[in-house]
Motif scaffolding. Structure first.
Motif, PDB file in Angstrom:
ATOM      1  N   THR A   1       0.838  -1.185   0.000  1.00  9.65           N
ATOM      2  CA  THR A   1       0.000   0.000   0.000  1.00  9.65           C
ATOM      3  C   THR A   1       0.881   1.246   0.000  1.00  9.65           C
ATOM      4  O   THR A   1       1.719   1.412   0.873  1.00  9.65           O
ATOM      5  N   THR A   2       0.692   2.086  -0.990  1.00 13.30           N
ATOM      6  CA  THR A   2       1.459   3.325  -1.078  1.00 13.30           C
ATOM      7  C   THR A   2       0.527   4.477  -1.431  1.00 13.30           C
ATOM      8  O   THR A   2      -0.558   4.266  -1.975  1.00 13.30           O
ATOM      9  N   ILE A   3       0.970   5.676  -1.141  1.00 10.74           N
ATOM     10  CA  ILE A   3       0.225   6.875  -1.500  1.00 10.74           C
ATOM     11  C   ILE A   3       1.211   7.815  -2.167  1.00 10.74           C
ATOM     12  O   ILE A   3       2.266   8.117  -1.614  1.00 10.74           O
ATOM     13  N   ALA A   4       0.863   8.242  -3.354  1.00 10.63           N
ATOM     14  CA  ALA A   4       1.722   9.177  -4.071  1.00 10.63           C
ATOM     15  C   ALA A   4       1.750  10.510  -3.333  1.00 10.63           C
ATOM     16  O   ALA A   4       0.747  10.916  -2.754  1.00 10.63           O
ATOM     17  N   PRO A   5       2.889  11.180  -3.338  1.00 13.78           N
ATOM     18  CA  PRO A   5       2.995  12.477  -2.656  1.00 13.78           C
ATOM     19  C   PRO A   5       1.917  13.456  -3.125  1.00 13.78           C
ATOM     20  O   PRO A   5       1.566  13.490  -4.309  1.00 13.78           O
ATOM     21  N   ASN A   6       1.386  14.208  -2.181  1.00 13.81           N
ATOM     22  CA  ASN A   6       0.402  15.263  -2.434  1.00 13.81           C
ATOM     23  C   ASN A   6      -0.920  14.756  -3.017  1.00 13.81           C
ATOM     24  O   ASN A   6      -1.630  15.510  -3.675  1.00 13.81           O
ATOM     25  N   THR A   7      -1.282  13.503  -2.766  1.00 11.37           N
ATOM     26  CA  THR A   7      -2.546  12.986  -3.269  1.00 11.37           C
ATOM     27  C   THR A   7      -3.534  12.657  -2.153  1.00 11.37           C
ATOM     28  O   THR A   7      -4.667  12.320  -2.430  1.00 11.37           O
ATOM     29  N   ASN A   8      -3.105  12.781  -0.916  1.00  9.09           N
ATOM     30  CA  ASN A   8      -3.974  12.444   0.199  1.00  9.09           C
ATOM     31  C   ASN A   8      -3.888  13.533   1.258  1.00  9.09           C
ATOM     32  O   ASN A   8      -2.825  13.797   1.802  1.00  9.09           O
TER      33      ASN A   8
END
Length: 89
Positions: free
Chosen positions: A58-65
């Motif tokens: 599970t990852t979240i791209a920078p500045n997307t959350n």
């Protein structure tokens, strides 16, 4: 022994739900007087959640959350101290 994929999926979902519940509601403890209290999760619980997310890719791209951005803004550093550094893995 062959693992039943439906059972494994149910186990995974249950584990994820329990982690989410811990993060949302905290832990229930009973003090020495027998009173029940809700407390925020401890570092060990956060580490289990972190490792679960890492293990499941599970990852979240920078500045997307928005929530992740809020946490990042509270950090006492910006990351600029590593500009130009080469990463060695």
């Amino acid at each position: 022994m062959k693992t039943n994929s439906e059972s494994m999926a149910a186990l995974f979902d249950n584990f994820a739900e329990q982690l989410a519940k811990l993060l949302k509601d905290g832990k229930t403890i009973v003090d020495k007087d027998g009173e029940v209290h809700q407390i925020t999760p401890d570092a060990a619980t956060f580490n289990v959640v972190r490792q679960f997310l890492k293990d499941t890719g599970t990852t979240i791209a920078p500045n997307t959350n928005k929530k992740v951005n809020e946490i990042a803004e509270m950090l006492p550093f910006t990351g600029s101290e590593h500009d130009g550094d080469e990463a060695y893995h």
